[in-house]
Design an enzyme around this catalytic site. Sequence first.
Site, PDB file in Angstrom:
ATOM      1  N   GLY A 198      40.372  28.287  47.198  1.00 48.30           N
ATOM      2  CA  GLY A 198      39.465  27.609  46.277  1.00 48.30           C
ATOM      3  C   GLY A 198      38.364  28.529  45.797  1.00 48.30           C
ATOM      4  N   ASN A 199      38.087  29.605  46.576  1.00 51.86           N
ATOM      5  CA  ASN A 199      37.113  30.612  46.156  1.00 51.86           C
ATOM      6  C   ASN A 199      37.673  31.550  45.100  1.00 51.86           C
ATOM      7  OD1 ASN A 199      35.581  30.435  49.195  1.00 51.86           O
ATOM      8  ND2 ASN A 199      34.323  30.854  47.418  1.00 51.86           N
ATOM      9  N   SER A 200      38.998  31.586  44.945  1.00 54.62           N
ATOM     10  CA  SER A 200      39.621  32.527  44.009  1.00 54.62           C
ATOM     11  C   SER A 200      39.040  32.364  42.612  1.00 54.62           C
ATOM     12  CB  SER A 200      41.133  32.312  43.971  1.00 54.62           C
ATOM     13  OG  SER A 200      41.729  32.663  45.194  1.00 54.62           O
ATOM     14  N   HIS A 225      46.319  33.878  39.098  1.00 52.36           N
ATOM     15  CA  HIS A 225      47.112  32.994  39.948  1.00 52.36           C
ATOM     16  C   HIS A 225      46.511  31.583  40.038  1.00 52.36           C
ATOM     17  CE1 HIS A 225      44.260  34.272  43.243  1.00 52.36           C
ATOM     18  NE2 HIS A 225      44.429  33.008  43.601  1.00 52.36           N
ATOM     19  N   ASP A 250      45.527  40.439  38.157  1.00 54.48           N
ATOM     20  CA  ASP A 250      45.303  39.053  38.581  1.00 54.48           C
ATOM     21  C   ASP A 250      44.024  38.481  37.973  1.00 54.48           C
ATOM     22  OD1 ASP A 250      45.876  36.661  39.794  1.00 54.48           O
ATOM     23  OD2 ASP A 250      44.895  37.167  41.675  1.00 54.48           O
ATOM     24  N   LEU A 263      53.237  56.421  30.678  1.00 51.49           N
ATOM     25  CA  LEU A 263      54.066  57.625  30.590  1.00 51.49           C
ATOM     26  C   LEU A 263      55.551  57.314  30.738  1.00 51.49           C
ATOM     27  CD1 LEU A 263      52.279  60.552  32.490  1.00 51.49           C
ATOM     28  CD2 LEU A 263      53.042  60.514  30.106  1.00 51.49           C
ATOM     29  N   GLY A 264      55.861  56.216  31.383  1.00 49.15           N
ATOM     30  CA  GLY A 264      57.271  55.873  31.574  1.00 49.15           C
ATOM     31  C   GLY A 264      57.922  56.641  32.699  1.00 49.15           C
TER      32      GLY A 264
END
Length: 386
Positions: free
Chosen positions: A225-227, A123, A153, A282-283
């Site tokens: 901002g730490n992400s 992100h 992510d 597996l669907g």
Amino acid sequence: MLKALRFFGWPLLAGVLIALLIIQRYPQWVGLPSLDVNLQQAPQTTSIQQGPVTYADAVTIAAPSVVNLYTTKVIAKPAHPLFEDPQFRRFFGDNSPKQKRMESSLGSGVIMSPEGFILTNNHVTSGADQIVVALKDGRETLARVIGSDPETDLAVLKIDLKNLPAITVGRSDNIRIGDVALAIGNPFGVGQTVTMGIISATGRNQLGLNNYEDFIQTDAAINPGNSGGALVDANGNLTGINTAIFSKSGGSQGIGFAIPVKLAMEVMKSIIEHGQVIRGWLGIEVQPLTQELAESFGLSGRPGIVVAGIFRDGPAQKAGLQLGDVILSIDGEPAGDGRKSMNQVARIKPTDKVTIQVMRNGKELKLTAEIGLRPPPAPVKEQEEN
């Protein structure tokens, strides 16, 4: 004789007293234990330190490997309602003025190898036209995206600089609740910042943040901002990639989440080698086996998950699974938690075969399915339009 005692008595008595004083002050002279030694061995009243008084060494080791990210992207600015007026469009047609604006955001990343591979959050970099990487030693450069995985992510970047300080990777599966945790990143763009806390919990899932969740929870302050920054242990070893916070104010409230480094390394390796994350599939869609359903199936006390949906021509349909089947186990692993079971399938190599034990109409069946390749998630743009 009496005169002799009178003559020698006082000097003799004085000598004995002096000898006693010397023995008391210096007992080691006559082979007795030293009083100083006894005092040194006596219990002390000062308190004993239970941990280090500083984590500066850990920060010195890890901080150079944490980078600041500055991303920019050009987005279309909403047109003035006047331009949508049919009378106005008669003059301009489809060539009405279109405005654009530059949008920038902040984030963090971790240098994982001397070759310049950097781990961060998807992100942070999603949709970015330009990504600037700023190192702690003052160097700056542009990064390119090697690949990303929205389902965890995570994103992998690459920079081309020499003498890059790669972080030391720790073991996220060995951490314990109560261990010291240090979060390093670039909160609010103020510059590299270190915060301290403890590991509050492990294995956090069902938070609705990602499709694949196995978060480390910490109370070390994590802010915007730490992400993409580093969560390290007291020795400076990487244990997680900071990714999200639970907050009602937008700032840290003591509940932050990090992706375990073990999962992050698996994702990074797959992206570098294959350009994407290879996951088994597996669907099927599953739902929990409630107590009411368990009683109706005659499965009280037994773990299981219910097949609620089947993808057409998917591995599960080809293996013979049907709607309403209760999956009891996959390759011998009890299927009591749908998310855990689907994560188990995701770790299986496509084309490998698994045995699925199911309950159908009161009878237990064993089916064999060939694991397929999980399709990539829909692009963010399509998800927003839907």
